[in-house]
Design a protein around this motif. Structure first.
Motif, PDB file in Angstrom:
ATOM      1  N   ARG A  78      14.451 -22.810 -30.273  1.00 23.66           N
ATOM      2  CA  ARG A  78      13.751 -22.771 -31.559  1.00 23.66           C
ATOM      3  C   ARG A  78      13.170 -21.384 -31.862  1.00 23.66           C
ATOM      4  O   ARG A  78      12.822 -21.113 -33.007  1.00 23.66           O
ATOM      5  N   THR A  79      13.056 -20.530 -30.839  1.00 20.58           N
ATOM      6  CA  THR A  79      12.556 -19.185 -31.127  1.00 20.58           C
ATOM      7  C   THR A  79      13.614 -18.328 -31.826  1.00 20.58           C
ATOM      8  O   THR A  79      13.284 -17.293 -32.396  1.00 20.58           O
ATOM      9  N   TYR A  80      14.878 -18.750 -31.785  1.00 23.30           N
ATOM     10  CA  TYR A  80      15.899 -17.940 -32.477  1.00 23.30           C
ATOM     11  C   TYR A  80      16.985 -18.769 -33.154  1.00 23.30           C
ATOM     12  O   TYR A  80      17.864 -18.212 -33.824  1.00 23.30           O
ATOM     13  N   ARG A  81      16.958 -20.057 -32.994  1.00 22.60           N
ATOM     14  CA  ARG A  81      17.923 -20.933 -33.649  1.00 22.60           C
ATOM     15  C   ARG A  81      17.218 -21.804 -34.683  1.00 22.60           C
ATOM     16  O   ARG A  81      16.021 -22.023 -34.550  1.00 22.60           O
TER      17      ARG A  81
END
Lengths: 461, 461
Positions: A78-81
């Motif tokens: 969730r930090t990059y997707r």
């Protein structure tokens, strides 16, 4: 319906909660990995000394269709997707094509590529098994960066054997990896037995992924609390990368789109396997499916000119034998090759899918054509692509231009695996007109084929 | 309410359709720009030979509160905007702070920074006025890259005068700019009169933004169909950058958040002016507002140690005189300074807001502390920040650590203006322990102040 946006992001609630294991839907599995010591099929346990145990389980699991993504890994994703699904309106306009071009852009994270998807799962597995650290190899540096980020997040030591020519061409990539706290060793090195042997035989070699793998494996198996992990080729890596294809398919569905063509670059096969995952399920289940194209460099043409045979995953011949399209484990791409995708073999799953016709086509492209496409794409789309990704761009542009001739309104989806910020030397060579193409002769390839091992009882072709 | 996501993207339908011109809400405007030839206030028309006319109009417009973003520019923004508002959960955890930290991340485009927001509008204005091309300067290279991308999109020629030390330290940044079709000239150069003069006086200089501006302006005004554009300092640039702050405020509102602190790095002031735009309106209208902190390098401390005075925007003294905090237009930061934000002055609007107490505080930080914060941030958040941005990170971390001591649950918003992929030499110096700090002595600063021009009738302090 509203106009389709340039960049489409899935809502967090629609992100995959499980990896899709396409082996569970394959009618026929690829031939087994072979233990070269016994010439018998390798067992899951045989890999325990090398890889984290959780990874070994995934590697051998060809029946569980959906494998849950651990919550800490989903949280890290969730930090990059989600990565954006981008409609290439500007490229379509520049090309004047009636085709609709979409790309799934995996480069918007600091590693600059899709590799982080697998790095996160591996670092999590290693950490949860109580390991102090892991070792790995990296070529272009994307995998090394990705794993360094994931290890920094999950609290693991990391030693990266980096292909020497890449370490020299990309000192800044090295610095990025070090910023995340990992140790870099240019390969071949004198820190391992296999490295010393290779250096003795080829003192001037720029290294290869195969060499670097051998060194990283040796460093892991000779240390009590470290194991080795690998960013491509493995079935488990393709499993992790399925998040790309699952997200892409969900996003396309939300936009009411179904691709006619899915195009991915292929080195070891991790991106391609991930990108096609969702749609390949359609094909495997006998439904309507896109036409799949794998794109590889003409200078390292494992699918288009390689043999479907058993081969080692590394130059040092310490891995199990893998059933795959290969140029021979001692094949080294020409030093002038700056386009990435330098690996001698191809993921066993991708190889099997290609051999059995589920992947419709493999196409080899020359690097000057690839960089030509990369520059045109940059100007049109405002994203500087990695050379690897630009192989897919080249073919997507070629297919869109065909549509311009025929008037067909095809929907094209390709994988933009990463950005090229650390490949500027290659871009400079292209701008300066000093980049050349290289296509190995049949005789050169024959040398690689001569080194292939026969496995009695397991004919592939 | 659902847990706040790591990355929050506004829906395309919520993107700003107009720039917010905070001058329209300021009770008192900054003193006028002065034409040094007449020592009288510069008129809009005086700037027509230098800048695109549309830009001159925006520069002087201090009454129109909302200025529409042209549809082609909005369309271009959609290729990379909205930028994500990120909740720094991982950094909060590492710091063990009760503070909630948010950052608006402007680095997820190929230029690697917020500069593209202004480049797009300027390229559009220049193109619609029938110009063949534009000239500009670039320091760290972000502005040059951004303008090259925008010019490639809108179909304009571009010549970039790049601060020589940056061109040397960042050959790959140069290559990126060239990939987008722009021409690069390291500055000072022998291609302009002012460049030749500077080289004669300081043959070994690494250049400065001030020098490069002088050269780019000269190149534009001596050519019939090109004009000059500038990526910072100007009122119009702050206007364009308001999209950052407008998006951030809307996103925060949707998340039911209102920041106690807003922290931005400040070189020429473009990022800071954009970031604070939405919330500064609250302050200007007398509503509840956050505490605003501007962060600058200790080695180039225009707000904290500069004079509020009239000064030239460039070293060559060919621009109008601007009312601003300045270190003197001949001030050159020490060569050891790798942290960006090297400009001698500060945007007149930011200077006025600071002088009148609307910006609550300016803080100067040393670069080793900045890189320390950058590395900690990288490991925690998985984003490699630009040195410029890391000034804001440093202070955001310091403030979050204060909350840890006091137990206060402040909500902090800072601007992460860009990525550091082209600043790896500075990171390497930091890792190798050879980075040093430099704080100019009062005597050194006095030299710069001695060069300041008095403008009769317009006392500032």
């Amino acid at each position: 319906m509203a106009k389709i946006p340039y960049r489409y992001f899935l809502d967090e609630s629609k992100l995959p909660t499980a990896y899709y294991n396409l082996r569970a839907d394959m009618k026929e599995q690829h031939a087994p990995m072979i233990n070269p010591a016994t010439m018998q099929p390798a067992k899951e346990e045989d890999l325990y000394p090398v890889f984290p145990v959780g990874l070994c389980k995934q590697e051998f699991d060809n029946t569980t269709r959906y494998i849950e993504i651990p919550e800490p890994v989903r949280d890290y994703y969730r930090t990059y997707r989600p990565s954006p699904l981008i409609r290439a309106y500007n490229l379509e306009k520049v090309l004047g094509t009636p085709a609709k071009i979409y790309y799934k852009f995996e480069g918007n994270n600091t590693s600059g590529s899709h590799k982080l998807n697998s790095a996160a799962e591996m670092a999590y597995l290693a950490k949860s098994e109580g390991l102090r650290g892991v070792t790995t190899e990296t070529g272009a540096g994307q995998w090394g960066t990705a794993l360094a980020m994931a290890c920094a997040h999950f609290g693991l030591d990391l030693t990266v054997y980096m292909v020497k020519v890449s370490a020299q061409q990309k000192p800044y990539r090295k610095a990025v990896i070090e910023t995340f706290g990992a140790q870099i060793i240019p390969s071949p090195s004198d820190t391992t037995e296999v490295g010393r042997q290779i250096l003795q035989k080829h003192p001037d070699t720029g290294g290869s992924l195969g060499c670097a793998i051998s060194e990283a494996v040796e460093a892991a198996v000779t240390s009590p609390d470290r194991k080795y992990v690998l960013g491509s080729v493995l079935n488990s890596v393709l499993l992790h990368q399925s998040v790309i294809g699952l997200e892409a398919k969900t996003a396309m569905e939300q936009l009411d789109e179904y691709p006619d063509l899915v195009i991915g670059c292929a080195g070891g096969g991790s991106n391609l396997g991930g990108l096609i995952a969702g749609y390949m399920q359609d094909r495997l289940l006998g439904k309507k499916a896109p036409y799949f194209i794998a794109v590889e460099p003409a200078s390292c043409p494992s699918l288009t000119r390689g043999r479907y045979a058993y081969d080692f995953g590394d130059t040092g011949r310490i891995t199990p034998l893998l059933p795959m399209y290969t140029l021979g484990c001692e094949f080294l791409p020409s030093a002038n090759h700056a386009g990435g995708l330098r690996y001698h073999g191809m993921s066993p799953v991708i190889s099997k899918l290609y051999h059995d016709g589920y992947i419709d086509e493999a196409r080899a492209v020359e690097q000057t054509k690839v960089f030509e496409a990369a520059c045109a794409f940059s100007k049109a789309e405002g994203i500087l692509p990695a050379p690897e990704s630009s192989h897919a761009i080249r073919v997507a542009m070629d297919e869109a231009l065909k549509c311009k001739e025929t008037g067909e309104q095809k929907t094209i989806l390709f994988g933009l695996t990463g950005t090229g910020f650390f490949d500027m030397k290659a871009y400079m060579d292209y701008h300066d007109g000093v980049m050349t193409d290289y296509i190995p002769t049949d005789a050169e390839l024959q040398t690689g084929f001569d080194s292939l091992v026969q496995v009695p009882g397991y004919p592939l072709d």
